[in-house]
Design a protein around this motif. Structure first.
Motif, PDB file in Angstrom:
ATOM      1  N   ASP A 179       0.849  -1.393   0.163  1.00 61.52           N
ATOM      2  CA  ASP A 179      -0.077   0.448  -0.613  1.00 61.52           C
ATOM      3  C   ASP A 179       0.935   1.311  -0.249  1.00 61.52           C
ATOM      4  OD1 ASP A 179      -1.220   2.639   1.179  1.00 61.52           O
ATOM      5  OD2 ASP A 179      -2.922   0.902   1.437  1.00 61.52           O
ATOM      6  N   THR A 180       0.704   2.145  -1.128  1.00 56.69           N
ATOM      7  CA  THR A 180       1.924   3.349  -0.939  1.00 56.69           C
ATOM      8  C   THR A 180       1.519   4.022   0.504  1.00 56.69           C
ATOM      9  OG1 THR A 180       0.454   3.949  -2.711  1.00 56.69           O
ATOM     10  CG2 THR A 180       1.828   2.835  -3.856  1.00 56.69           C
ATOM     11  N   GLY A 181       0.392   4.118   0.591  1.00 54.16           N
ATOM     12  CA  GLY A 181      -0.329   5.791   1.385  1.00 54.16           C
ATOM     13  C   GLY A 181       0.894   4.659   2.456  1.00 54.16           C
ATOM     14  N   HIS A 182       0.674   3.554   3.151  1.00 53.88           N
ATOM     15  CA  HIS A 182       0.978   2.856   4.557  1.00 53.88           C
ATOM     16  C   HIS A 182       2.590   3.415   4.204  1.00 53.88           C
ATOM     17  CE1 HIS A 182      -2.742  -0.011   4.537  1.00 53.88           C
ATOM     18  NE2 HIS A 182      -3.130   1.708   4.460  1.00 53.88           N
ATOM     19  N   ALA A 183       3.418   2.121   2.782  1.00 52.49           N
ATOM     20  CA  ALA A 183       4.638   2.473   3.214  1.00 52.49           C
ATOM     21  C   ALA A 183       5.251   4.356   3.266  1.00 52.49           C
ATOM     22  CB  ALA A 183       5.115   2.020   1.478  1.00 52.49           C
TER      23      ALA A 183
END
Length: 271
Positions: A179-183
């Motif tokens: 998940d790009t946002g979580h990263a």
């Protein structure tokens, strides 16, 4: 850099509004109707039938997001672990019945783990043993069904920790999701590597990506371009992946899916 085809995460009753965009280009779809307790118990049959009807005519790749609230993969209570396994098996069966070949599950690793990994003797081994107890039967069932479990980063700090967990099963039916946002949140909050480095570390194990943007403060699920993620770097890393991961926009406001697509397409990143 070759533009990559992307799809979207949707509830069953949201598919119709994007049907032409999704179906005509055979885009990836992730069904998000099976994340709750009710979805894998008393509401399951109704949701399966609704999903099958909504997906009629879709020839792209499909996945579902599995249940996660209260279903920690390394739950310390031995009486609860079999119940968690049962919930995940019920979701896996639902995935199979709607033609989904992936199921997203949440990672059990977080900043607490990363900061305390050397503080308690046997901590990593004990945690991994609980994960195997919960997830082992689900991985075996996934192998039989031809479905891949993809483990999504939630509060993970080091991407290699989750990768090593996935590799410990020695199965092609468990892989990595990013998940790009979580990263990006982990980068800001806990000093994690940039999003593109999460992609690079996953390598051939990467099978699924949630595309969403954030401001570095909260899990916004904004359209790409509204936050601070370096999208050119992310898509450059994705284009270098050996596999062909499902790439799906996971946005809070579904009205922003087509504008998000247009934003990325205008930059030559997606098709």
């Amino acid at each position: 850099m070759t533009p990559l085809k992307i799809g979207a995460c949707l509830k069953t009753d949201e598919i119709a509004t994007l049907r032409d965009w999704l179906f005509e280009a055979e885009r990836d779809i992730e069904i998000q109707d099976f994340m709750s307790h009710a979805a894998v118990t008393h509401d399951r049959e109704e949701r399966i039938e609704a999903a099958r009807a909504a997906l009629d005519g879709h020839t792209g790749r499909r996945g579902i997001h599995g249940p996660f609230e209260g279903l920690d993969l390394d739950n310390k209570d031995p009486e609860l672990r079999p119940l968690i396994t049962a919930r995940l098996l019920a979701a896996l069966e639902a995935a199979d019945r709607i033609g989904a070949r992936q199921m997203v599950l949440h990672s059990p690793y977080d900043a607490w783990y990363q900061n305390n990994v050397f503080s308690f003797p046997g901590y990593p081994e004990k945690k991994l043993a609980r994960v195997h107890e919960v997830l082992g039967p689900v991985v075996r069932a996934a192998e039989e069904a031809g479905i891949t479990l993809v483990i999504e980063n939630i509060q993970d700090v080091r991407p290699e920790t989750r990768r090593e967990m996935v590799e410990s099963f020695g199965s092609q039916s468990i892989a990595l999701s990013i998940d790009t946002g979580h990263a990006q949140l982990a980068r800001r909050m806990s000093g994690a590597p940039p999003v593109a480095d999460f992609v690079a570390d996953a390598g051939a194990r990467l099978a699924h990506v949630h595309l969403q943007d954030v401001d570095g403060h909260a899990d916004r699920h904004w359209a790409p371009g509204e936050g601070e993620i370096e999208w050119t770097a992310v898509f450059r890393a994705l284009s270098e992946c050996e596999g062909a991961p499902h790439l799906v926009l996971e946005l809070r406001d579904k009205r922003h899916i087509l504008p998000a697509f247009a934003y990325l397409q205008a930059r030559g990143l997606v098709t």
